[in-house]
Design an enzyme around this catalytic site. Sequence first.
Site, short mmCIF file in Angstrom:
data_model
loop_
_atom_site.label_atom_id
_atom_site.label_comp_id
_atom_site.label_asym_id
_atom_site.label_seq_id
_atom_site.Cartn_x
_atom_site.Cartn_y
_atom_site.Cartn_z
N LYS A 21 38.02 35.05 21.03
CA LYS A 21 38.24 35.94 21.98
C LYS A 21 39.17 35.25 22.84
CE LYS A 21 35.88 37.62 26.28
NZ LYS A 21 36.66 38.89 26.67
N THR A 24 41.24 38.22 28.49
CA THR A 24 40.20 39.00 29.01
C THR A 24 41.07 40.13 29.95
OG1 THR A 24 38.33 39.10 30.67
CG2 THR A 24 40.05 37.43 31.00
N GLU A 74 40.45 40.52 21.90
CA GLU A 74 39.20 40.53 22.57
C GLU A 74 37.95 40.27 21.73
OE1 GLU A 74 37.93 40.84 25.60
OE2 GLU A 74 39.27 41.80 26.88
C1 LIG Z 1 33.20 39.34 37.29
C2 LIG Z 1 32.93 39.21 35.77
O1 LIG Z 1 32.73 38.14 35.30
N1 LIG Z 1 33.78 40.28 35.25
C3 LIG Z 1 33.98 40.40 33.67
C4 LIG Z 1 34.93 41.31 33.56
C5 LIG Z 1 35.27 41.35 32.28
N2 LIG Z 1 34.71 40.75 31.15
C6 LIG Z 1 35.20 40.77 29.78
O2 LIG Z 1 36.55 40.70 29.76
C7 LIG Z 1 37.09 41.72 28.92
C8 LIG Z 1 37.75 42.82 29.20
O3 LIG Z 1 37.21 43.32 30.65
C9 LIG Z 1 35.81 42.23 28.03
O4 LIG Z 1 35.45 41.33 27.22
C10 LIG Z 1 34.67 41.84 29.34
O5 LIG Z 1 33.53 41.72 28.87
C11 LIG Z 1 33.65 39.76 31.44
O6 LIG Z 1 33.25 39.00 30.56
N3 LIG Z 1 33.56 39.47 32.85
#
Ligand code: A1EHT
Length: 103
Positions: A21, A24, A74
């Site tokens: 990955k 983000t 991702e």
């Molecule tokens: C406050 C906090 O931690 N927020 C987040 C926000 C997003 N993400 C990851 O980023 C990518 C796109 O959004 C996907 O892989 C999500 O799961 C995360 O892991 N944590």
Amino acid sequence: MPLTKITFFERFEPIILSGDKTITIRDQAESHYVPGTRVAVHTLETDRWFCDIDIISVTPVSFDELTEEHARQEYLTLDALKPLIREIYPGIDSLYVIEYRLA
Ligand SMILES: CC(=O)Nc1ccn([C@@H]2O[C@H](CO)[C@@H](O)[C@H]2O)c(=O)n1
């Protein structure tokens, strides 16, 4: 100076540490990361540190512009990424792709 911090859902820890990955996608509140700087990565759930990353780029993207290439970076399919973004950021169209590498 202490490192800036970013949090990820704990379930993404293995694919971040394996290097699968590499981006983000966040909202404007998290668009302040600066290319060329190092950031400490913690879990959202317990605030546990698990690695450092170097920020490569921060690029605005709208929800409708998300592609299979974003999904690949991702380590998801686009059909999985879009509902995930809608769940984390309901109603938000103005997003940012944060590209990073493991430090
Ligand atoms: C406050 C906090 O931690 N927020 C987040 C926000 C997003 N993400 C990851 O980023 C990518 C796109 O959004 C996907 O892989 C999500 O799961 C995360 O892991 N944590």
